[in-house]
Design an enzyme around this catalytic site. Structure first.
Site, short mmCIF file in Angstrom:
data_model
loop_
_atom_site.label_atom_id
_atom_site.label_comp_id
_atom_site.label_asym_id
_atom_site.label_seq_id
_atom_site.Cartn_x
_atom_site.Cartn_y
_atom_site.Cartn_z
CE LYS A 305 -39.05 51.99 -2.78
NZ LYS A 305 -38.76 50.93 -3.53
NE ARG A 340 -38.15 45.58 1.62
CZ ARG A 340 -37.24 46.76 1.48
NH1 ARG A 340 -37.87 47.62 1.12
NH2 ARG A 340 -36.13 46.71 1.87
#
Length: 364
Positions: A305, A340
């Site tokens: 991210k 994840r």
């Protein structure tokens, strides 16, 4: 320790992790039935932030109002209760240790790996099988990018992208989740063999989504975002991002349970990167253990991210492995049950070494 007014709203965050509970009777508790033990709580309320050793917790309950004592006892029970395993067809995901969920994008415009696997369902499914062989316990299949500014995909196109892939994965017995906000896609994916719905909009984007999940009786991941009906990337002003996100998820869980979904079928995701600044994302990760107070398994999605690039010389998405592993281990350390990730083999290896350390510590 001075206490706030008797109507103040309390939160508890497990702190002071210990290697082993041996010799600490009454002074340490197991975190959510997992591999971590903790020795104290951080007690949070408006204008209050203090540490309470577990040995002093019973005395704290006697000092607060009866409503506050009930609240604290409920949080403590949820924090220390084991999480029920998740049935995925003939496979069962045990949640007493951190598991890896592999991200499998069937979309050409994902922020990190759009188009990597092409558009051939066979090739995409083969990539999912490789993730499972590398140690992923779950494959999270998505057909729509949710990055900031991404265009909404028509549900028919999304179904055409994900269903052939899910059918191939499910046929091999691979546990599969469907990453979607749309009820029609949920229905088609579940019919194709998906086991879990993973919704970044917490069943708020599509008016039928809650009904679909309740009727299917399947597990669902509810993710926090400040504007789930319009994309998830608005930037509100949080009073305290940790407790604000907790309260939002707590209220959403109650609404989903009222809509017919069993609480044991609910997982939560704090929504790293969705409507949060870098500082707010870091606060959520540092305080992640607070979310065990919801009594639901935690899914952490921080892989590749933007925050990693912000902390690492603007590294592009495909060069964020080191940061992704750091955040995965932070999730494991704070008791997250599902991590994840894009980089499955590397994360699985990191977590196996982490587990080796934990096993040795617990063995004394």
């Amino acid at each position: 320790m001075s206490l706030p007014p008797p109507d103040a709203h309390f939160h508890l965050r497990p702190v002071q992790l210990v290697d082993t509970p041996v010799g600490l009777d009454g002074q340490a508790a197991r975190l959510a039935g997992g591999m971590q033990w903790f020795a104290a709580y951080e007690l949070l309320a408006p204008k209050l932030r203090t540490t309470v050793p577990l040995a002093d917790f019973p005395a704290l309950l006697e000092r607060v109002s009866s409503a506050q004592a009930d609240r604290l006892q409920l949080l403590h029970t949820r924090i220390t209760a084991p999480r029920a395993p998740i049935a995925c067809g003939n496979r069962v995901l045990r949640l007493d240790q951190p598991l890896v969920a592999g991200i499998l994008n069937c979309t050409p415009d994902s922020f990190s790996d759009g188009g990597t696997h092409g558009s051939d369902p066979e090739a995409i499914a083969a990539a999912g099988h490789r993730m499972a062989e590398a140690g992923a316990a779950l494959i999270d299949v998505g057909g729509e990018s949710t990055r900031p500014g991404a265009a909404t995909v028509w549900e028919g196109d999304e179904i055409a992208r994900v269903v052939p892939v899910i059918e191939r994965l499910a046929a091999s017995g691979t546990p599969v989740s469907i990453d979607t906000r749309k009820a029609a896609v949920m229905e088609a994916a579940l019919a194709a063999g998906a086991h879990i719905v993973n919704d970044v909009a917490a069943l708020l984007f599509d008016p039928r989504a809650l009904e679909v999940v309740a009727r299917a009786g399947c597990p669902v991941v509810l993710m926090h975002s400040p504007d789930p009906q319009s994309g998830g990337h608005a930037r509100p002003g949080y009073r305290n991002v940790l407790t604000d996100v907790f309260d939002w998820l707590e209220q959403r869980i109650e609404a989903v349970v009222a809509g017919g979904v069993g609480r044991a079928n609910i997982l939560v995701d704090p929504g790293i990167g969705f409507g949060k600044s870098l500082a707010e994302n870091l606060a959520l990760l540092n305080g992640l253990a607070i979310f065990h107070g919801l009594g639901c398994p935690i899914l952490l999605g921080a892989s590749r991210k933007r925050m990693i690039g912000a902390l690492a010389n603007e590294a592009p998405a495909d060069q964020r492995l080191g940061g992704s592993l750091t955040l995965a281990l932070k999730g494991a350390e704070t008791g997250a049950q599902l991590i994840r990730v894009h980089d499955v083999p590397e994360t699985v290896q990191a977590l196996r070494v982490w587990r080796g350390l934990r096993d040795t510590a617990l063995a004394g």
